[in-house]
Enzyme design. Structure first.
Site, short mmCIF file in Angstrom:
data_model
loop_
_atom_site.label_atom_id
_atom_site.label_comp_id
_atom_site.label_asym_id
_atom_site.label_seq_id
_atom_site.Cartn_x
_atom_site.Cartn_y
_atom_site.Cartn_z
N SER A 91 0.85 -1.19 0.00
CA SER A 91 0.00 0.00 0.00
C SER A 91 0.88 1.23 0.00
O SER A 91 1.80 1.34 0.81
CB SER A 91 -0.92 0.03 1.22
OG SER A 91 -1.47 1.32 1.41
N ASP A 253 -10.95 5.07 -0.29
CA ASP A 253 -9.63 5.48 0.17
C ASP A 253 -9.61 7.00 0.16
O ASP A 253 -9.98 7.63 -0.83
CB ASP A 253 -8.55 4.91 -0.77
CG ASP A 253 -7.15 5.08 -0.24
OD1 ASP A 253 -6.85 6.14 0.35
OD2 ASP A 253 -6.33 4.17 -0.44
#
Length: 344
Positions: A91, A253
Protein backbone atom coordinates in the site's frame (compact mmCIF):
# COMPACT_ATOMS: atom_id res chain seq x y z
CA UNK A 1 -5.56 -3.21 35.60
CA UNK A 2 -7.31 -6.26 34.06
CA UNK A 3 -6.02 -5.80 30.51
CA UNK A 4 -5.41 -8.86 28.32
CA UNK A 5 -3.82 -6.80 25.51
CA UNK A 6 -1.85 -3.56 25.46
CA UNK A 7 -0.62 -2.28 22.09
CA UNK A 8 1.41 0.87 21.41
CA UNK A 9 0.24 2.71 18.30
CA UNK A 10 1.30 5.91 16.55
CA UNK A 11 -1.62 7.52 14.74
CA UNK A 12 -0.83 8.73 11.22
CA UNK A 13 -2.46 9.66 7.94
CA UNK A 14 -1.09 10.01 4.41
CA UNK A 15 -2.91 12.54 2.27
CA UNK A 16 -6.06 11.88 4.33
CA UNK A 17 -5.96 8.07 4.54
CA UNK A 18 -5.46 6.76 8.09
CA UNK A 19 -2.51 4.38 8.36
CA UNK A 20 -1.72 3.98 12.06
CA UNK A 21 1.51 2.19 12.95
CA UNK A 22 1.93 -0.43 15.70
CA UNK A 23 5.24 0.18 17.44
CA UNK A 24 4.96 -2.17 20.43
CA UNK A 25 3.02 -4.97 22.06
CA UNK A 26 3.04 -7.46 19.17
CA UNK A 27 5.67 -10.19 18.80
CA UNK A 28 7.23 -11.38 15.55
CA UNK A 29 5.93 -14.57 13.91
CA UNK A 30 7.64 -17.29 11.84
CA UNK A 31 8.10 -16.84 8.12
CA UNK A 32 10.81 -16.93 5.48
CA UNK A 33 9.21 -13.96 3.71
CA UNK A 34 6.93 -11.10 4.71
CA UNK A 35 4.24 -12.79 2.66
CA UNK A 36 4.62 -15.86 4.89
CA UNK A 37 4.31 -13.65 7.98
CA UNK A 38 1.23 -11.99 6.50
CA UNK A 39 -0.42 -15.38 5.96
CA UNK A 40 0.52 -16.44 9.50
CA UNK A 41 -1.25 -13.41 10.99
CA UNK A 42 -4.22 -13.80 8.65
CA UNK A 43 -4.77 -17.48 9.46
CA UNK A 44 -3.61 -17.73 13.09
CA UNK A 45 -3.56 -14.27 14.71
CA UNK A 46 -6.30 -12.36 12.93
CA UNK A 47 -7.78 -11.28 16.27
CA UNK A 48 -5.22 -8.44 16.24
CA UNK A 49 -6.61 -6.96 13.02
CA UNK A 50 -10.17 -7.34 14.23
CA UNK A 51 -9.41 -5.77 17.59
CA UNK A 52 -7.79 -2.68 16.09
CA UNK A 53 -9.90 -2.08 12.97
CA UNK A 54 -13.40 -3.07 14.04
CA UNK A 55 -15.51 -0.85 16.25
CA UNK A 56 -15.34 0.38 18.96
CA UNK A 57 -11.57 0.96 18.58
CA UNK A 58 -11.47 1.28 14.83
CA UNK A 59 -13.69 2.33 11.98
CA UNK A 60 -14.26 1.33 8.37
CA UNK A 61 -12.09 4.11 6.91
CA UNK A 62 -8.70 3.24 8.38
CA UNK A 63 -5.73 0.91 8.06
CA UNK A 64 -3.08 -0.18 10.55
CA UNK A 65 0.53 -1.16 9.92
CA UNK A 66 2.58 -3.64 11.93
CA UNK A 67 6.35 -3.08 12.01
CA UNK A 68 8.29 -6.36 12.17
CA UNK A 69 11.88 -7.50 11.59
CA UNK A 70 12.49 -7.84 7.84
CA UNK A 71 13.04 -11.14 6.06
CA UNK A 72 15.03 -9.58 3.21
CA UNK A 73 18.55 -8.75 4.50
CA UNK A 74 18.61 -5.62 2.32
CA UNK A 75 15.68 -4.09 4.22
CA UNK A 76 15.86 -1.73 7.20
CA UNK A 77 12.46 -2.88 8.50
CA UNK A 78 9.52 -5.01 7.51
CA UNK A 79 5.84 -4.19 7.83
CA UNK A 80 2.43 -5.72 7.28
CA UNK A 81 -0.66 -3.80 6.20
CA UNK A 82 -3.93 -4.55 8.02
CA UNK A 83 -7.13 -3.48 6.26
CA UNK A 84 -10.77 -4.06 7.11
CA UNK A 85 -11.28 -7.04 4.80
CA UNK A 86 -7.76 -8.26 4.14
CA UNK A 87 -4.03 -7.91 4.62
CA UNK A 88 -2.81 -5.86 1.67
CA UNK A 89 0.48 -7.09 0.15
CA UNK A 90 1.46 -3.48 -0.52
CA UNK A 91 0.00 0.00 0.00
CA UNK A 92 1.38 3.37 -0.99
CA UNK A 93 -0.32 5.47 1.67
CA UNK A 94 0.66 2.95 4.33
CA UNK A 95 4.26 2.91 3.11
CA UNK A 96 4.33 6.69 3.46
CA UNK A 97 2.77 6.52 6.94
CA UNK A 98 5.11 3.78 8.13
CA UNK A 99 8.20 5.58 6.82
CA UNK A 100 7.15 8.83 8.47
CA UNK A 101 6.59 7.13 11.82
CA UNK A 102 9.83 5.13 11.64
CA UNK A 103 11.83 8.29 11.01
CA UNK A 104 10.00 10.86 13.14
CA UNK A 105 9.99 8.58 16.20
CA UNK A 106 13.66 7.68 15.75
CA UNK A 107 13.09 3.96 15.16
CA UNK A 108 15.26 4.44 12.08
CA UNK A 109 17.76 7.35 12.23
CA UNK A 110 16.71 10.37 10.19
CA UNK A 111 19.33 11.96 7.96
CA UNK A 112 18.72 15.46 6.65
CA UNK A 113 18.04 16.53 3.98
CA UNK A 114 17.55 13.02 2.49
CA UNK A 115 16.99 9.68 4.22
CA UNK A 116 17.02 6.55 2.11
CA UNK A 117 15.82 3.19 3.37
CA UNK A 118 14.31 -0.09 2.21
CA UNK A 119 11.15 -1.74 3.51
CA UNK A 120 10.26 -5.41 3.25
CA UNK A 121 6.61 -5.95 2.28
CA UNK A 122 4.49 -8.97 1.38
CA UNK A 123 4.71 -7.80 -2.26
CA UNK A 124 8.50 -7.48 -2.21
CA UNK A 125 11.25 -4.99 -1.40
CA UNK A 126 10.32 -1.30 -1.64
CA UNK A 127 12.96 1.42 -1.59
CA UNK A 128 12.08 4.76 -0.03
CA UNK A 129 13.47 8.29 -0.18
CA UNK A 130 12.31 10.81 2.44
CA UNK A 131 12.95 14.53 2.25
CA UNK A 132 13.58 15.62 5.84
CA UNK A 133 13.99 18.96 7.56
CA UNK A 134 14.08 19.91 11.26
CA UNK A 135 13.05 16.42 12.35
CA UNK A 136 10.07 16.26 9.98
CA UNK A 137 9.47 14.12 6.88
CA UNK A 138 8.42 16.73 4.35
CA UNK A 139 7.49 14.04 1.85
CA UNK A 140 8.12 10.37 1.13
CA UNK A 141 8.81 8.87 -2.29
CA UNK A 142 8.80 5.11 -2.82
CA UNK A 143 9.91 2.92 -5.71
CA UNK A 144 7.24 0.28 -5.87
CA UNK A 145 7.41 -3.28 -7.15
CA UNK A 146 6.77 -3.63 -10.91
CA UNK A 147 3.20 -2.93 -12.03
CA UNK A 148 1.61 -4.53 -15.08
CA UNK A 149 -1.67 -5.13 -16.89
CA UNK A 150 -3.46 -8.47 -17.11
CA UNK A 151 -6.40 -7.29 -19.22
CA UNK A 152 -7.47 -4.12 -21.02
CA UNK A 153 -11.17 -3.55 -21.69
CA UNK A 154 -12.24 -6.83 -20.12
CA UNK A 155 -16.03 -7.11 -20.31
CA UNK A 156 -17.88 -8.29 -17.24
CA UNK A 157 -21.64 -8.59 -16.74
CA UNK A 158 -22.61 -6.93 -13.45
CA UNK A 159 -26.08 -7.52 -11.97
CA UNK A 160 -28.04 -4.28 -11.77
CA UNK A 161 -25.52 -2.36 -13.90
CA UNK A 162 -24.98 -4.24 -17.17
CA UNK A 163 -21.81 -4.96 -19.11
CA UNK A 164 -18.86 -3.01 -17.71
CA UNK A 165 -15.45 -2.60 -19.33
CA UNK A 166 -12.61 -2.97 -16.81
CA UNK A 167 -8.84 -2.96 -16.92
CA UNK A 168 -7.26 -5.53 -14.59
CA UNK A 169 -3.79 -4.69 -13.32
CA UNK A 170 -1.29 -5.40 -10.54
CA UNK A 171 0.05 -2.36 -8.70
CA UNK A 172 0.96 -4.06 -5.42
CA UNK A 173 -2.64 -5.25 -5.09
CA UNK A 174 -4.93 -6.77 -7.71
CA UNK A 175 -6.98 -3.92 -9.18
CA UNK A 176 -9.92 -3.36 -11.42
CA UNK A 177 -9.66 0.07 -13.07
CA UNK A 178 -12.93 1.54 -14.32
CA UNK A 179 -13.71 4.84 -16.04
CA UNK A 180 -16.41 6.35 -13.82
CA UNK A 181 -18.10 7.93 -16.83
CA UNK A 182 -18.57 4.49 -18.42
CA UNK A 183 -21.09 3.63 -15.69
CA UNK A 184 -22.74 7.06 -15.77
CA UNK A 185 -20.95 8.54 -12.73
CA UNK A 186 -18.40 11.19 -11.89
CA UNK A 187 -16.03 11.19 -8.92
CA UNK A 188 -17.88 13.56 -6.62
CA UNK A 189 -19.12 13.18 -3.06
CA UNK A 190 -22.74 13.50 -4.21
CA UNK A 191 -22.26 10.22 -6.07
CA UNK A 192 -20.43 8.62 -3.13
CA UNK A 193 -23.02 5.95 -2.21
CA UNK A 194 -23.53 4.96 -5.85
CA UNK A 195 -19.76 4.76 -6.53
CA UNK A 196 -19.32 2.49 -3.52
CA UNK A 197 -22.32 0.35 -4.49
CA UNK A 198 -21.12 -0.01 -8.08
CA UNK A 199 -17.53 -0.62 -7.05
CA UNK A 200 -18.45 -3.50 -4.75
CA UNK A 201 -20.81 -5.03 -7.34
CA UNK A 202 -18.18 -4.86 -10.09
CA UNK A 203 -15.54 -6.44 -7.85
CA UNK A 204 -17.83 -9.32 -6.93
CA UNK A 205 -18.74 -9.89 -10.59
CA UNK A 206 -15.08 -10.02 -11.61
CA UNK A 207 -14.23 -12.45 -8.81
CA UNK A 208 -16.80 -14.91 -10.19
CA UNK A 209 -15.36 -15.04 -13.71
CA UNK A 210 -11.69 -13.98 -13.66
CA UNK A 211 -8.77 -14.59 -11.31
CA UNK A 212 -5.45 -12.99 -12.30
CA UNK A 213 -2.36 -15.05 -11.48
CA UNK A 214 0.82 -13.19 -10.57
CA UNK A 215 3.75 -14.96 -12.30
CA UNK A 216 5.96 -14.72 -9.21
CA UNK A 217 3.38 -15.54 -6.52
CA UNK A 218 0.07 -17.12 -7.56
CA UNK A 219 -1.37 -16.56 -4.07
CA UNK A 220 -1.54 -12.78 -4.59
CA UNK A 221 -5.01 -12.80 -6.19
CA UNK A 222 -7.93 -12.29 -6.63
CA UNK A 223 -9.10 -8.80 -7.64
CA UNK A 224 -9.98 -7.27 -4.27
CA UNK A 225 -9.96 -3.54 -4.89
CA UNK A 226 -11.32 -1.16 -7.53
CA UNK A 227 -10.20 2.23 -8.79
CA UNK A 228 -12.64 4.60 -10.49
CA UNK A 229 -10.95 7.13 -12.75
CA UNK A 230 -11.52 10.21 -14.84
CA UNK A 231 -9.69 10.69 -18.16
CA UNK A 232 -6.25 12.29 -18.29
CA UNK A 233 -5.99 16.07 -18.41
CA UNK A 234 -2.99 18.23 -19.25
CA UNK A 235 -1.96 20.51 -16.40
CA UNK A 236 0.85 23.00 -15.71
CA UNK A 237 2.73 20.39 -13.65
CA UNK A 238 2.07 17.43 -15.94
CA UNK A 239 -0.72 15.03 -16.75
CA UNK A 240 -3.41 14.75 -14.08
CA UNK A 241 -6.51 12.69 -13.37
CA UNK A 242 -9.03 12.39 -10.57
CA UNK A 243 -9.55 9.04 -8.88
CA UNK A 244 -11.21 7.26 -6.02
CA UNK A 245 -10.57 3.71 -4.85
CA UNK A 246 -13.36 1.57 -3.40
CA UNK A 247 -12.04 -0.50 -0.50
CA UNK A 248 -14.12 -3.39 0.85
CA UNK A 249 -16.47 -3.73 2.61
CA UNK A 250 -17.50 -0.45 0.97
CA UNK A 251 -15.73 2.87 1.46
CA UNK A 252 -13.37 5.28 -0.30
CA UNK A 253 -9.63 5.48 0.17
CA UNK A 254 -9.20 9.07 1.36
CA UNK A 255 -5.87 9.39 -0.45
CA UNK A 256 -5.31 8.86 -4.20
CA UNK A 257 -4.27 5.28 -3.22
CA UNK A 258 -0.66 4.43 -4.00
CA UNK A 259 -1.20 0.93 -5.38
CA UNK A 260 -4.13 2.16 -7.48
CA UNK A 261 -1.83 4.87 -8.81
CA UNK A 262 0.76 2.24 -9.76
CA UNK A 263 -1.89 0.11 -11.46
CA UNK A 264 -3.09 3.21 -13.32
CA UNK A 265 0.48 3.97 -14.44
CA UNK A 266 0.67 0.47 -15.92
CA UNK A 267 -2.66 0.92 -17.72
CA UNK A 268 -1.76 4.37 -19.06
CA UNK A 269 1.58 3.10 -20.34
CA UNK A 270 -0.05 0.05 -21.95
CA UNK A 271 -2.47 2.38 -23.75
CA UNK A 272 0.34 4.65 -24.93
CA UNK A 273 -0.96 7.59 -22.89
CA UNK A 274 2.03 7.97 -20.54
CA UNK A 275 5.73 7.61 -21.28
CA UNK A 276 8.54 6.86 -18.83
CA UNK A 277 9.65 9.90 -16.79
CA UNK A 278 6.48 11.89 -17.60
CA UNK A 279 4.89 13.38 -14.48
CA UNK A 280 1.46 12.05 -13.58
CA UNK A 281 -0.52 13.63 -10.73
CA UNK A 282 -3.28 11.47 -9.25
CA UNK A 283 -5.89 13.48 -7.32
CA UNK A 284 -8.19 11.99 -4.69
CA UNK A 285 -11.83 12.71 -3.92
CA UNK A 286 -10.61 14.71 -0.89
CA UNK A 287 -8.40 16.92 -3.09
CA UNK A 288 -5.05 15.43 -2.01
CA UNK A 289 -2.57 14.16 -4.57
CA UNK A 290 0.29 11.79 -5.28
CA UNK A 291 2.99 12.92 -7.69
CA UNK A 292 4.22 10.00 -9.75
CA UNK A 293 6.21 8.82 -12.73
CA UNK A 294 7.37 5.66 -14.47
CA UNK A 295 11.09 5.35 -13.80
CA UNK A 296 11.60 2.51 -16.27
CA UNK A 297 10.18 -0.68 -17.74
CA UNK A 298 10.78 -4.39 -17.19
CA UNK A 299 9.13 -7.80 -17.64
CA UNK A 300 7.28 -9.85 -15.02
CA UNK A 301 6.85 -13.31 -16.49
CA UNK A 302 5.22 -12.77 -19.87
CA UNK A 303 3.88 -9.32 -18.94
CA UNK A 304 5.35 -5.96 -19.92
CA UNK A 305 5.67 -4.00 -16.67
CA UNK A 306 6.48 -0.50 -15.49
CA UNK A 307 8.55 0.59 -12.50
CA UNK A 308 6.40 3.12 -10.60
CA UNK A 309 7.61 5.87 -8.27
CA UNK A 310 5.05 7.64 -6.07
CA UNK A 311 5.50 10.65 -3.77
CA UNK A 312 3.18 11.90 -1.02
CA UNK A 313 3.07 13.23 2.53
CA UNK A 314 2.06 11.93 5.94
CA UNK A 315 1.43 13.45 9.36
CA UNK A 316 1.51 11.89 12.82
CA UNK A 317 -1.81 12.51 14.57
CA UNK A 318 -1.53 10.77 17.95
CA UNK A 319 0.38 8.53 20.32
CA UNK A 320 -1.87 5.99 21.98
CA UNK A 321 -2.04 2.72 23.84
CA UNK A 322 -4.87 0.49 22.67
CA UNK A 323 -6.03 -1.91 25.38
CA UNK A 324 -8.42 -4.81 25.72
CA UNK A 325 -10.12 -5.13 29.08
CA UNK A 326 -10.50 -8.79 30.04
CA UNK A 327 -14.21 -8.26 30.65
CA UNK A 328 -14.89 -6.43 27.35
CA UNK A 329 -17.73 -8.26 25.54
CA UNK A 330 -16.20 -7.35 22.13
CA UNK A 331 -12.63 -8.77 22.14
CA UNK A 332 -12.56 -8.62 18.35
CA UNK A 333 -14.93 -5.67 17.97
CA UNK A 334 -18.06 -5.52 15.85
CA UNK A 335 -19.52 -4.10 12.64
CA UNK A 336 -22.93 -2.58 12.00
CA UNK A 337 -24.72 -1.95 8.74
CA UNK A 338 -24.79 1.86 8.75
CA UNK A 339 -21.05 2.15 8.04
CA UNK A 340 -19.81 -1.33 7.20
CA UNK A 341 -22.24 -2.42 4.46
CA UNK A 342 -22.90 -5.75 6.16
CA UNK A 343 -26.15 -7.69 6.27
CA UNK A 344 -25.49 -9.72 9.43
Amino acid sequence: MPFSRSISVVGCHAEGEVGDVITGGVLDVPGKTMFDKMIHFWTQKDSLRNLLLNEPRGRSSMCTNLVLPPCDPRADAGFLILESEEYAPMSGSNTICTTTVLLETGMIPMKEPITQLSLDTAAGLVTVTAECEAGKCKNVSFDNVPAFVFELDYKVDVPGIGTVSVDIAWGGMMFAVVDAGSVGLTIENRFGPKLVEYGEKIKRAIQKVYTPVHPENPRLGPVSILCFTHPLEEGPRGKTAKTTTVVSPGRFDRSPCGTATCARLAVLHARGELKPHETFIHKSITGTEFITHIRGTTKVGKYDAVLPTVKGRAWITSYKTVVLDSSDPFPEGFRVGDQWHVSE
